[in-house]
Design a protein around this motif. Structure first.
Motif, PDB file in Angstrom:
ATOM      1  N   GLU A   1       0.980  -1.193  -0.100  1.00 33.75           N
ATOM      2  CA  GLU A   1      -0.002   0.067  -0.066  1.00 33.75           C
ATOM      3  C   GLU A   1       0.844   1.183   0.154  1.00 33.75           C
ATOM      4  OE1 GLU A   1      -3.380   0.207   2.255  1.00 33.75           O
ATOM      5  OE2 GLU A   1      -4.168  -1.781   1.653  1.00 33.75           O
TER       6      GLU A   1
ATOM      7  N   ASP B   1      -1.039   6.302   1.796  1.00 32.15           N
ATOM      8  CA  ASP B   1      -1.408   7.829   1.871  1.00 32.15           C
ATOM      9  C   ASP B   1      -2.923   8.143   2.302  1.00 32.15           C
ATOM     10  OD1 ASP B   1       1.285   8.391   2.036  1.00 32.15           O
ATOM     11  OD2 ASP B   1       1.215   9.244  -0.166  1.00 32.15           O
TER      12      ASP B   1
ATOM     13  N   THR C   1       1.819   1.621  -3.750  1.00 25.89           N
ATOM     14  CA  THR C   1       0.505   1.918  -4.520  1.00 25.89           C
ATOM     15  C   THR C   1      -0.043   3.427  -4.014  1.00 25.89           C
ATOM     16  OG1 THR C   1      -1.001   0.713  -3.336  1.00 25.89           O
ATOM     17  CG2 THR C   1      -0.022  -0.349  -5.214  1.00 25.89           C
ATOM     18  N   LYS C   2       0.639   3.943  -2.929  1.00 22.54           N
ATOM     19  CA  LYS C   2       0.342   5.131  -2.380  1.00 22.54           C
ATOM     20  C   LYS C   2      -1.245   5.223  -1.779  1.00 22.54           C
ATOM     21  CE  LYS C   2       3.954   6.751  -3.922  1.00 22.54           C
ATOM     22  NZ  LYS C   2       5.232   6.996  -3.036  1.00 22.54           N
ATOM     23  N   THR C   3      -1.851   4.087  -1.649  1.00 18.42           N
ATOM     24  CA  THR C   3      -3.054   4.017  -1.006  1.00 18.42           C
ATOM     25  C   THR C   3      -2.937   3.908   0.567  1.00 18.42           C
ATOM     26  OG1 THR C   3      -2.791   1.504  -1.024  1.00 18.42           O
ATOM     27  CG2 THR C   3      -4.178   2.329  -2.542  1.00 18.42           C
TER      28      THR C   3
END
Lengths: 318, 253
Positions: B85, B92, B88-90
């Motif tokens: 995550e 953040d 995938t920058k999720t």
């Protein structure tokens, strides 16, 4: 009341000073563009304004809430659309949206109504039950924007919202931004697309090497660099041979070939027009079109950030 | 009164957000068939490696299998999912939501806890059927499974705080801790059969106390006082939660 007030923000990563004494404000309802080359400090600024990263010094107020001390209260007012389309590929569009709403504590009845509205607005309602994994880049971007709006924010952070998108997604997103600003939502926009900032921003800030280089409305910024006015001219027949002769005209500081036209940079367009006309008569070529052009926001950006054309006619504006 | 209701309102919002994070993780990671199967198989093979050929009573082996199943299943997914995550920058999305880091840590731990508590039912059922081991203290079993699962789920979340986008970086560190824990927690050798130094070292492992409670469910007695087991696991949970909260904040700066 200001939507954002950045107060003397500095940020150090080890010995690297990423931001140095950054000060600016964004008025409520304003669309504010934040421009700068890669590594200038745009992302660090956004991360500090959204409370993800703590500043080394200074602070920021979001609708008068201190982002360092009242992080949660400040965040409740904002929606964030990150640069990367950070959606969950293994969830459906609907579950992505509902998850974002739950993080913002949007009540079930409201989030379901709002979710339907947003998916319809962004042209994704028919695909609501599909896993996001199969979505195109543009569809993911639209979903990311929908997730940023699910809590009806007063302030929206948009990090490169239209970068690399298809025409349909671009148009939808720009329309939505336009509608949001009409509804009084404050928009903080970072973009590589300087023309986009020029068209939709009330004011822009240009940041370079961690410092604010300029803040003003696009038109006022353009007026600060009158030395990059230009005359754009097209000849019949077109020929590359003219480049050196045009460079030799009085008061022309630079000539760029742009498509089938030549752009002559000057401080004095009137004198250059006379020179071009005399040149055309002397060499018996027809002038198809001739236009004077003021400095663009891109010119301001290049001047303030010290970027130079990589090759003639192509500017480095990343 | 207003402050009190505002405080309760915020607490309620935080718990709802933690639950939303847990649901998200369960949907994305835990309900995949390969995750469920591997959650059962790895501890089973590890158990067989130690149990086959040993003349150990079922009342020692079955609790041991349950304990190591919980240890591995609870602590395995977050060290994989959180770095992914981050990439995938999720992640953040969680860090920028109007919730505290405590809720993020709690939510990530909750999903591992639920998964592990569910997986633990498999060795429990199999052990009771195959070895005909009677259940003497169901309350100790429930407390042992739930607390141990939550403790190791939090430990997994704590290790995942290490700021990397590569799950391998975290798993290698985690295994340096998890594998020795099996040998210093009375899982296969009862605590009272260990040398004096071993009896001191076991106190540093939360698995010791979880295993002690689970064994009590089958043997009817515990090495430590059950209250000591409960307090010790509770203490480890609190320690891991606070440490995780601190590290996520520190590494995010």
């Amino acid at each position: 009341m200001h939507a954002i007030e950045a107060i003397a923000i500095s940020k150090k990563f080890g010995d690297l000073l990423a931001l140095s004494d950054v000060n600016f404000f964004v008025a409520e309802g304003e669309t504010f563009g934040f421009l700068g080359p890669n590594g200038a400090g745009k992302t660090t600024t956004i991360r500090i304004l959204t409370g993800i990263t703590m500043p080394t010094a200074g602070t920021a107020m979001i609708f008068e809430k201190d982002i360092v001390k009242e992080t949660i209260a400040a965040r409740r007012q904002m929606g964030i659309v990150h640069e990367t389309s950070n959606v969950y590929d293994d969830l459906s569009a609907w579950h992505n949206l509902m998850f974002a709403a739950e993080l913002y504590n949007v009540p079930r009845s409201v989030r379901e109504r709002r979710g339907k509205e947003l998916l319809e607005l962004f042209g994704l309602w028919e695909r609501k039950d599909d896993r996001v994994r199969v979505f195109s880049k543009g569809m993911k971007r639209r979903l990311t924007l929908a997730m940023g709006l699910v809590n009806d924010p007063r302030l929206l952070f948009l990090d490169e919202p239209t970068s690399g998108l298809d025409v349909q997604s671009n148009l939808i997103i720009r329309d939505v931004i336009h509608d949001l600003t009409e509804q009084g939502v404050t928009v903080f926009l970072t973009t590589h697309n300087i023309e986009e900032a020029n068209l939709i921003c009330d004011r822009v800030a240009i940041i370079n090497r961690g410092q604010i280089a300029a803040i003003d409305s696009p038109e006022r910024l353009k007026k600060t660099i009158q030395s990059v006015q230009s005359v754009e001219v097209a000849f019949d027949p077109p020929s590359l041979d003219r480049l050196n002769r045009l460079r030799a005209l009085p008061l022309v500081s630079e000539v760029r070939k742009e498509g089938d036209k030549f752009r002559l940079i000057t401080e004095d367009p009137a004198t250059v027009i006379e020179g071009v006309t005399a040149y055309a008569q002397e060499h018996q070529v027809r002038i198809i079109s001739m236009t004077t052009i003021g400095p663009s926001l891109e010119d301001v950006f290049i001047k303030l950030t010290g970027l130079v054309p990589r090759v003639k006619g192509v500017k480095v504006i990343d | 009164m207003t402050d009190f209701s505002e405080g309760c309102g915020q607490l309620c919002r935080e718990l709802k957000a933690a639950w939303a994070i847990a649901k998200k993780d369960i949907r994305i990671y835990y309900l995949k068939p390969n995750i469920i199967v591997s959650g059962m198989l790895f501890p089973l093979f590890m158990f067989l490696a130690f149990a086959i050929g040993r003349d150990a009573p079922p009342t020692l082996l079955v609790p041991g299998l349950i304990a190591i199943t919980i240890l591995f299943s609870a602590s395995s997914i977050e060290p994989v999912s959180i770095p992914i995550e981050r990439r995938t920058k999720t992640f953040d999305r969680l860090l920028s939501a109007p919730i505290s880091l405590h809720s993020v840590v709690l939510g990530e731990s909750l999903s591992g806890f639920l998964y592990s508590a569910g997986i633990a039912l498999v060795p429990l059922t199999a052990g009771m059927i195959i070895f005909q081991t009677p259940l003497v203290q169901p309350a100790a079993l429930i407390a042992g499974i739930l607390l141990t699962a939550f403790c190791f789920a939090t430990m997994g979340t704590l290790f995942a705080a290490y700021p990397t986008e590569s799950p391998g970086d975290i798993m290698s560190m985690l295994n340096l801790v998890r594998l020795p824990l099996i040998f210093v927690s009375g899982v296969f050798i009862p605590v009272n059969a260990l040398p004096p130094i071993g009896q001191v070292i076991v106190m540093l492992s939360p698995l010791t106390f979880g295993n002690d409670l689970i064994r009590a469910a089958f043997e009817g007695s515990t090495h430590f006082n059950p209250l000591v087991d409960l307090v010790a696991i509770g203490g480890f949970i609190l320690l891991f939660q606070l440490a995780a909260n601190h590290l996520y904040r520190k590494f995010n700066e």
